[in-house]
Write a protein that holds these residues in place. Structure first.
Motif, PDB file in Angstrom:
ATOM      1  N   LEU A  49       0.831  -1.205   0.000  1.00  0.00           N
ATOM      2  CA  LEU A  49       0.000   0.000   0.000  1.00  0.00           C
ATOM      3  C   LEU A  49       0.863   1.252   0.000  1.00  0.00           C
ATOM      4  O   LEU A  49       0.576   2.223  -0.722  1.00  0.00           O
ATOM      5  CB  LEU A  49      -0.923  -0.013   1.228  1.00  0.00           C
ATOM      6  N   ASN A  50       1.927   1.253   0.775  1.00  0.00           N
ATOM      7  CA  ASN A  50       2.818   2.420   0.807  1.00  0.00           C
ATOM      8  C   ASN A  50       3.549   2.604  -0.520  1.00  0.00           C
ATOM      9  O   ASN A  50       3.818   3.738  -0.924  1.00  0.00           O
ATOM     10  CB  ASN A  50       3.820   2.278   1.958  1.00  0.00           C
ATOM     11  N   ILE A  51       3.879   1.510  -1.190  1.00  0.00           N
ATOM     12  CA  ILE A  51       4.493   1.636  -2.513  1.00  0.00           C
ATOM     13  C   ILE A  51       3.547   2.365  -3.466  1.00  0.00           C
ATOM     14  O   ILE A  51       3.971   3.235  -4.242  1.00  0.00           O
ATOM     15  CB  ILE A  51       4.876   0.247  -3.057  1.00  0.00           C
ATOM     16  N   LEU A  52       2.264   2.023  -3.398  1.00  0.00           N
ATOM     17  CA  LEU A  52       1.280   2.710  -4.244  1.00  0.00           C
ATOM     18  C   LEU A  52       1.159   4.181  -3.879  1.00  0.00           C
ATOM     19  O   LEU A  52       1.053   5.043  -4.757  1.00  0.00           O
ATOM     20  CB  LEU A  52      -0.081   2.026  -4.111  1.00  0.00           C
ATOM     21  N   ILE A  53       1.174   4.490  -2.576  1.00  0.00           N
ATOM     22  CA  ILE A  53       1.015   5.873  -2.132  1.00  0.00           C
ATOM     23  C   ILE A  53       2.204   6.732  -2.534  1.00  0.00           C
ATOM     24  O   ILE A  53       2.058   7.877  -2.967  1.00  0.00           O
ATOM     25  CB  ILE A  53       0.801   5.914  -0.601  1.00  0.00           C
ATOM     26  N   TYR A  54       3.419   6.184  -2.405  1.00  0.00           N
ATOM     27  CA  TYR A  54       4.630   6.976  -2.598  1.00  0.00           C
ATOM     28  C   TYR A  54       5.231   6.859  -3.996  1.00  0.00           C
ATOM     29  O   TYR A  54       6.260   7.483  -4.280  1.00  0.00           O
ATOM     30  CB  TYR A  54       5.705   6.541  -1.585  1.00  0.00           C
ATOM     31  N   LEU A 104      13.886  -0.818  -2.190  1.00  0.00           N
ATOM     32  CA  LEU A 104      12.855  -1.548  -1.446  1.00  0.00           C
ATOM     33  C   LEU A 104      13.336  -2.858  -0.855  1.00  0.00           C
ATOM     34  O   LEU A 104      12.697  -3.385   0.059  1.00  0.00           O
ATOM     35  CB  LEU A 104      11.657  -1.813  -2.365  1.00  0.00           C
ATOM     36  N   ALA A 105      14.438  -3.399  -1.343  1.00  0.00           N
ATOM     37  CA  ALA A 105      14.919  -4.699  -0.855  1.00  0.00           C
ATOM     38  C   ALA A 105      15.094  -4.720   0.663  1.00  0.00           C
ATOM     39  O   ALA A 105      14.704  -5.705   1.308  1.00  0.00           O
ATOM     40  CB  ALA A 105      16.222  -5.079  -1.556  1.00  0.00           C
ATOM     41  N   PRO A 106      15.674  -3.677   1.294  1.00  0.00           N
ATOM     42  CA  PRO A 106      15.821  -3.723   2.756  1.00  0.00           C
ATOM     43  C   PRO A 106      14.495  -3.847   3.485  1.00  0.00           C
ATOM     44  O   PRO A 106      14.428  -4.470   4.553  1.00  0.00           O
ATOM     45  CB  PRO A 106      16.513  -2.391   3.082  1.00  0.00           C
ATOM     46  N   TYR A 107      13.423  -3.289   2.918  1.00  0.00           N
ATOM     47  CA  TYR A 107      12.129  -3.351   3.579  1.00  0.00           C
ATOM     48  C   TYR A 107      11.584  -4.776   3.619  1.00  0.00           C
ATOM     49  O   TYR A 107      10.877  -5.145   4.556  1.00  0.00           O
ATOM     50  CB  TYR A 107      11.131  -2.431   2.875  1.00  0.00           C
ATOM     51  N   ASN A 139      16.191   0.042   8.715  1.00  0.00           N
ATOM     52  CA  ASN A 139      16.774   0.904   9.755  1.00  0.00           C
ATOM     53  C   ASN A 139      17.705   0.097  10.652  1.00  0.00           C
ATOM     54  O   ASN A 139      17.807   0.357  11.840  1.00  0.00           O
ATOM     55  CB  ASN A 139      15.667   1.543  10.595  1.00  0.00           C
ATOM     56  N   PHE A 140      18.403  -0.865  10.071  1.00  0.00           N
ATOM     57  CA  PHE A 140      19.233  -1.757  10.868  1.00  0.00           C
ATOM     58  C   PHE A 140      20.320  -1.000  11.619  1.00  0.00           C
ATOM     59  O   PHE A 140      20.481  -1.168  12.831  1.00  0.00           O
ATOM     60  CB  PHE A 140      19.872  -2.824   9.972  1.00  0.00           C
ATOM     61  N   ALA A 141      21.071  -0.155  10.922  1.00  0.00           N
ATOM     62  CA  ALA A 141      22.149   0.595  11.581  1.00  0.00           C
ATOM     63  C   ALA A 141      22.182   2.045  11.122  1.00  0.00           C
ATOM     64  O   ALA A 141      23.199   2.717  11.245  1.00  0.00           O
ATOM     65  CB  ALA A 141      23.498  -0.067  11.308  1.00  0.00           C
ATOM     66  N   HIS A 142      21.066   2.548  10.604  1.00  0.00           N
ATOM     67  CA  HIS A 142      21.006   3.915  10.081  1.00  0.00           C
ATOM     68  C   HIS A 142      19.559   4.406  10.174  1.00  0.00           C
ATOM     69  O   HIS A 142      18.628   3.597  10.322  1.00  0.00           O
ATOM     70  CB  HIS A 142      21.474   3.953   8.626  1.00  0.00           C
ATOM     71  N   PRO A 143      19.345   5.705  10.071  1.00  0.00           N
ATOM     72  CA  PRO A 143      17.968   6.224  10.140  1.00  0.00           C
ATOM     73  C   PRO A 143      17.103   5.673   9.016  1.00  0.00           C
ATOM     74  O   PRO A 143      17.579   5.407   7.914  1.00  0.00           O
ATOM     75  CB  PRO A 143      18.160   7.741   9.996  1.00  0.00           C
ATOM     76  N   ILE A 144      15.833   5.504   9.298  1.00  0.00           N
ATOM     77  CA  ILE A 144      14.900   4.971   8.311  1.00  0.00           C
ATOM     78  C   ILE A 144      14.550   6.061   7.303  1.00  0.00           C
ATOM     79  O   ILE A 144      14.412   7.241   7.661  1.00  0.00           O
ATOM     80  CB  ILE A 144      13.628   4.432   9.006  1.00  0.00           C
ATOM     81  N   PRO A 145      14.418   5.723   6.011  1.00  0.00           N
ATOM     82  CA  PRO A 145      13.987   6.715   5.014  1.00  0.00           C
ATOM     83  C   PRO A 145      12.558   7.188   5.300  1.00  0.00           C
ATOM     84  O   PRO A 145      11.821   6.562   6.075  1.00  0.00           O
ATOM     85  CB  PRO A 145      14.062   5.939   3.696  1.00  0.00           C
ATOM     86  N   PRO A 146      12.142   8.285   4.660  1.00  0.00           N
ATOM     87  CA  PRO A 146      10.774   8.780   4.872  1.00  0.00           C
ATOM     88  C   PRO A 146       9.694   7.811   4.419  1.00  0.00           C
ATOM     89  O   PRO A 146       8.556   7.889   4.883  1.00  0.00           O
ATOM     90  CB  PRO A 146      10.742  10.075   4.037  1.00  0.00           C
ATOM     91  N   PHE A 147      10.027   6.894   3.524  1.00  0.00           N
ATOM     92  CA  PHE A 147       9.050   5.930   3.018  1.00  0.00           C
ATOM     93  C   PHE A 147       8.690   4.911   4.096  1.00  0.00           C
ATOM     94  O   PHE A 147       9.567   4.358   4.772  1.00  0.00           O
ATOM     95  CB  PHE A 147       9.638   5.217   1.789  1.00  0.00           C
ATOM     96  N   PHE A 148       7.370   4.628   4.270  1.00  0.00           N
ATOM     97  CA  PHE A 148       6.859   3.641   5.230  1.00  0.00           C
ATOM     98  C   PHE A 148       7.515   3.856   6.600  1.00  0.00           C
ATOM     99  O   PHE A 148       8.081   2.928   7.190  1.00  0.00           O
ATOM    100  CB  PHE A 148       7.126   2.234   4.714  1.00  0.00           C
TER     101      PHE A 148
END
Length: 364
Positions: free
Chosen positions: A103-108, A116-119, A125-134
Motif C-alpha cells: 500500500l505504501n508503494i502505491l502511495i509513494y 525496497l529490498a531492505p524493507y 533501519n538496521f544501523a542507520h535512520p529509516i527513510p521517509p518511506f513507510f
C-alpha cells in the motif's frame, strides 16, 4: 523466595489489553497532532509517540519472549522449537506488514521510492535512520530482528552452559548489554539526534524488547504483596521520564542521558506496571469489550493510521488554526482508522491467525 506461576503467555489479560490499547491510543494521538500546525515541534506528539512505542516493545517482550522462555524451559528440541516459534511469529506479523508495504508503494510511487529490498528483509533501519518511506515500519523491523536472532543466541548459550533459566537470562543480558553499548558508543562517537539517529535505529533498541522478557521471568518470583509497591514505583519512574521527554527536542538531541539511559528508564517503568497489574486488574464490564477490541485491532491501527492521514491531507486542504477543521479532521481520522482496523482484523488478520493455530497445533 517461593516461585509463583506466571500467567500463560499469549492468554488474554485485562491489564495487558488495557496497556496495549493505551499504547496504540498514544501513537494515534501523536500522529493525529499532524493536523495541527508544526507537529514536529509538539511536545505532546514527541512524548506520546515515545511512550506508546515503548509500551509496545515491553509488552511484546513480555508476551512473545515469555512464550519463547516457556518453550525453551519445556525441553523441546531446537529442531522443532525454532521453526514453530518463528512460524507463529511470522504468520502473525508478516501478512499485514507486506500488505501495507504494498500500500505504501502505491502511495509513494509518484514521489519517489527508496531501495525496497531492505524493507522486505526488515533492514530499512538496521544501523542507520529509516527513510521517509513507510516510516512506521521502524519499530516492526526492530521486533522482527529481535525475534529472529534472540532464539539463536539463547540456543548458542544453551549449547555451552545447558538449558537453564540462568542460561536464558545470561543470553538476554548479552543482547541487552550489546544493544546498550552500541547506543552509548554511537552517541559518544557520532552525536546522532535522539529521534532519527537513536530511537528508530534497530541495533540501538533491542534492549527495549529484552526488558519485557526480563519482566516475564521476574514475575515468577514476585510476591503479590510486593505488587502495590512496584505499581507506585512504576508510576513515579514514568512521571520522571515524561518530565525529561517533555524537554525541547533540541535539548534532548544534545543530552547524553536522554539518548542512552532514558529509554531504559521508560522501559523499566512499563515493566514494573506490567508485573504489578498482570493477573490482578479486573476491568469493569462497561469498558472491557472496548478495551479488548482496541487491543486486538492495535496492530492494524498502527499500520493504517499514517496512510489515513496522508489520504485525508491529499483530499482535504484545511487550515490548521481553524478549530472546526481541527475537530472534524480528528473525528474523521479516528473514525476511519477504527473502521478500517476492525475490518482488517476480522476479515484479514483473524482468518490467518485461525489457520496458523490449526496448522501449528496439528504439527505439535
Amino acid at each position: 523466595m517461593k516461585e509463583t506461576r506466571s500467567p500463560p503467555p499469549g492468554s488474554r489479560d485485562g491489564w495487558l489489553d488495557l496497556l496495549r490499547a493505551l499504547a496504540v491510543s498514544l501513537v494515534l494521538a501523536s500522529h493525529g497532532s499532524w493536523f495541527f500546525a508544526h507537529p514536529e515541534e509538539s511536545v505532546f506528539a514527541n512524548v506520546t509517540a515515545t511512550l506508546g512505542v515503548e509500551i509496545f516493545f515491553v509488552l511484546s517482550g513480555f508476551l512473545v519472549g515469555g512464550i519463547l522462555f516457556e518453550q525453551v524451559a519445556s525441553g523441546a528440541s531446537w529442531q522443532s522449537l525454532l521453526p514453530t516459534f518463528w512460524a507463529r511469529r511470522w504468520i502473525r506479523t508478516l501478512p499485514s506488514y507486506y500488505l501495507f508495504l504494498g500500500l505504501n508503494i502505491l502511495i509513494y510511487q509518484n514521489s519517489g521510492l527508496p531501495p525496497l529490498a531492505p524493507y522486505f528483509a526488515f533492514l530499512q533501519n538496521f544501523a542507520h535512520p529509516i527513510p521517509p518511506f513507510f516510516p512506521e515500519s521502524w519499530s516492526l523491523a526492530i521486533e522482527e530482528l529481535f525475534y529472529l536472532f534472540f532464539p539463536l543466541i539463547v540456543m548458542a548459550f544453551s549449547k555451552v552452559h545447558g538449558r537453564t533459566t540462568r542460561t536464558f537470562i545470561a543470553a538476554g543480558a548479552f543482547v541487552f548489554l550489546v544493544s546498550l553499548a552500541t547506543r552509548i558508543g554511537a552517541v559518544i562517537l557520532f552525536e546522532p539526534t535522539m529521534e532519527a539517529g537513536i530511537r528508530k535505529v534497530a541495533i540501538f533498541r533491542l534492549d527495549a524488547i529484552m526488558t519485557g522478557v526480563f519482566a516475564y521471568i521476574a514475575l515468577r518470583w514476585i510476591r503479590p504483596s510486593h505488587k502495590p509497591a512496584l505499581f507506585v514505583a512504576g508510576l513515579v519512574i514514568l512521571a520522571f521520564s515524561v518530565l525529561i521527554l517533555a524537554q525541547p527536542q533540541g535539548e534532548l538531541d544534545h543530552s547524553f542521558f536522554a539518548r542512552t539511559l532514558l529509554f531504559n528508564l521508560v522501559q523499566l517503568s512499563v515493566a514494573l506496571l506490567i508485573v504489578a497489574g498482570v493477573g490482578l486488574v479486573q476491568l469493569p464490564n462497561a469498558t472491557l469489550a472496548g478495551v479488548t477490541a482496541l487491543s486486538k485491532w492495535s496492530y492494524s491501527l498502527y499500520l493504517i493510521n499514517l496512510p489515513v492521514i496522508i489520504v485525508i491531507h491529499s483530499f482535504w486542504r484545511m487550515e490548521p488554526h481553524a478549530s472546526w477543521a481541527t475537530l472534524v479532521s480528528a473525528v474523521l481520522y479516528a473514525s476511519i482508522c477504527l473502521i478500517l482496523a476492525a475490518g482488517l482484523y476480522h476479515y484479514f488478520e483473524r482468518p490467518i491467525l485461525g489457520w496458523r493455530d490449526r496448522k501449528t497445533l496439528a504439527t505439535a
